[in-house]
Design an enzyme around this catalytic site. Structure first.
Site, PDB file in Angstrom:
ATOM      1  CG  ASP A 187     -24.408  -6.094  49.365  1.00  0.00           C
ATOM      2  OD1 ASP A 187     -25.244  -5.700  48.538  1.00  0.00           O
ATOM      3  OD2 ASP A 187     -23.365  -6.680  49.038  1.00  0.00           O
ATOM      4  CG  HIS A 236     -29.394 -14.520  54.847  1.00  0.00           C
ATOM      5  ND1 HIS A 236     -30.606 -15.086  54.538  1.00  0.00           N
ATOM      6  CD2 HIS A 236     -29.192 -13.575  53.879  1.00  0.00           C
ATOM      7  CE1 HIS A 236     -31.105 -14.531  53.454  1.00  0.00           C
ATOM      8  NE2 HIS A 236     -30.275 -13.609  53.041  1.00  0.00           N
ATOM      9  NE  ARG A 237     -32.314  -9.157  54.455  1.00  0.00           N
ATOM     10  CZ  ARG A 237     -32.618  -9.949  53.429  1.00  0.00           C
ATOM     11  NH1 ARG A 237     -33.693 -10.708  53.473  1.00  0.00           N
ATOM     12  NH2 ARG A 237     -31.846  -9.992  52.375  1.00  0.00           N
ATOM     13  N   GLY A 256     -35.962 -13.664  45.212  1.00  0.00           N
ATOM     14  CA  GLY A 256     -34.577 -13.981  44.881  1.00  0.00           C
ATOM     15  C   GLY A 256     -34.390 -15.477  44.660  1.00  0.00           C
ATOM     16  CG  ASP A 279     -36.008 -16.694  49.542  1.00  0.00           C
ATOM     17  OD1 ASP A 279     -34.781 -16.674  49.797  1.00  0.00           O
ATOM     18  OD2 ASP A 279     -36.823 -15.896  50.057  1.00  0.00           O
ATOM     19  CD  GLN A 297     -41.059  -1.835  47.833  1.00  0.00           C
ATOM     20  OE1 GLN A 297     -41.739  -1.852  48.858  1.00  0.00           O
ATOM     21  NE2 GLN A 297     -40.168  -0.874  47.594  1.00  0.00           N
ATOM     22  N   GLY A 298     -39.274  -6.866  48.532  1.00  0.00           N
ATOM     23  CA  GLY A 298     -39.237  -8.071  49.352  1.00  0.00           C
ATOM     24  C   GLY A 298     -38.303  -7.889  50.538  1.00  0.00           C
TER      25      GLY A 298
END
Length: 210
Positions: free
Chosen positions: A76, A195-196, A168, A170, A18-19
């Site tokens: 990913d 990065h995303r 995660g 973070d 969900q994040g």
């Protein structure tokens, strides 16, 4: 050859995280894309058998595109630590999976962060703490066509974990030029430098900015 254009409308986010879904939804909505997660559609999570980020992203994107008969976007991503030879890398999420002796099944990210820190500590007090997050985005269409985009953000690891705004790894990652961890940054700010975001900017340029 030009990348295939992504048209406005429904798009499946091939994730049950969900994040991650929230981050991708925030990036997509300004373009008239209507994101729905694979979890919301009840689509199963395929086993990530790839040995690279690209292989796993494509595997997930194609599974959701086929399952929903709709364009799908998979991500990913992982943490690559220089002193650990790039680990956990493609196995980033696996490091958070609880073993039978570690409690109920599921992911424990604090445990995963502790594993990374433990390995760094074993290498001595002057260990190189540089690391980067990498993200591979895969777009897949029901007809089998796909596009790939990669992004990275570099920085260093800190300990103990700080902040509650991320997910995660973070809380232990500080991007170059910043003092705050990703979990301490305002989510909108993090989205702009992550990065995303880097991978997504390349996707936008190739598939949306026409």
């Amino acid at each position: 050859m030009a990348a295939r254009r992504l048209e406005p409308g429904r798009l499946v986010i091939a994730s049950h995280n969900q994040g991650k879904v929230r981050e991708i939804r925030a990036l997509l909505e300004p373009f008239g894309i209507e994101p729905v997660s694979a979890g919301d559609l009840g689509l199963p999570e395929p086993e990530e058998t790839g040995t690279t980020f690209a292989e796993n992203a494509l595997l997930k994107a194609h599974a959701s595109a086929k399952g929903a008969n709709c364009v799908a976007l998979a991500d990913d991503s992982g943490l690559c630590v220089a002193a650990l030879g790039g680990a956990p890398g493609v196995y980033t999420a696996d490091w958070a999976e609880r073993q039978w002796f570690e409690g109920a099944p599921g992911r424990d990210w604090y445990m995963a962060m502790g594993k990374v820190e433990g390995r760094l500590c074993e290498l001595g007090p002057h260990v190189d703490r540089s690391a980067y997050f990498t993200c591979t985005l895969a777009l897949a269409w029901p007809d089998g066509h796909s596009e790939l985009f990669e992004g990275q953000v570099h920085g260093a690891l800190t300990w103990p974990p700080r902040g509650t705004l991320g997910f995660g790894y973070d809380p232990v990652f500080v991007a170059s030029g910043f003092d705050q961890t990703f979990a301490e940054l305002d989510p909108a700010h993090k989205h702009s430098i992550s990065h995303r975001a880097d991978a997504f900017a390349k996707l936008v340029k190739a598939c949306l900015d026409h």
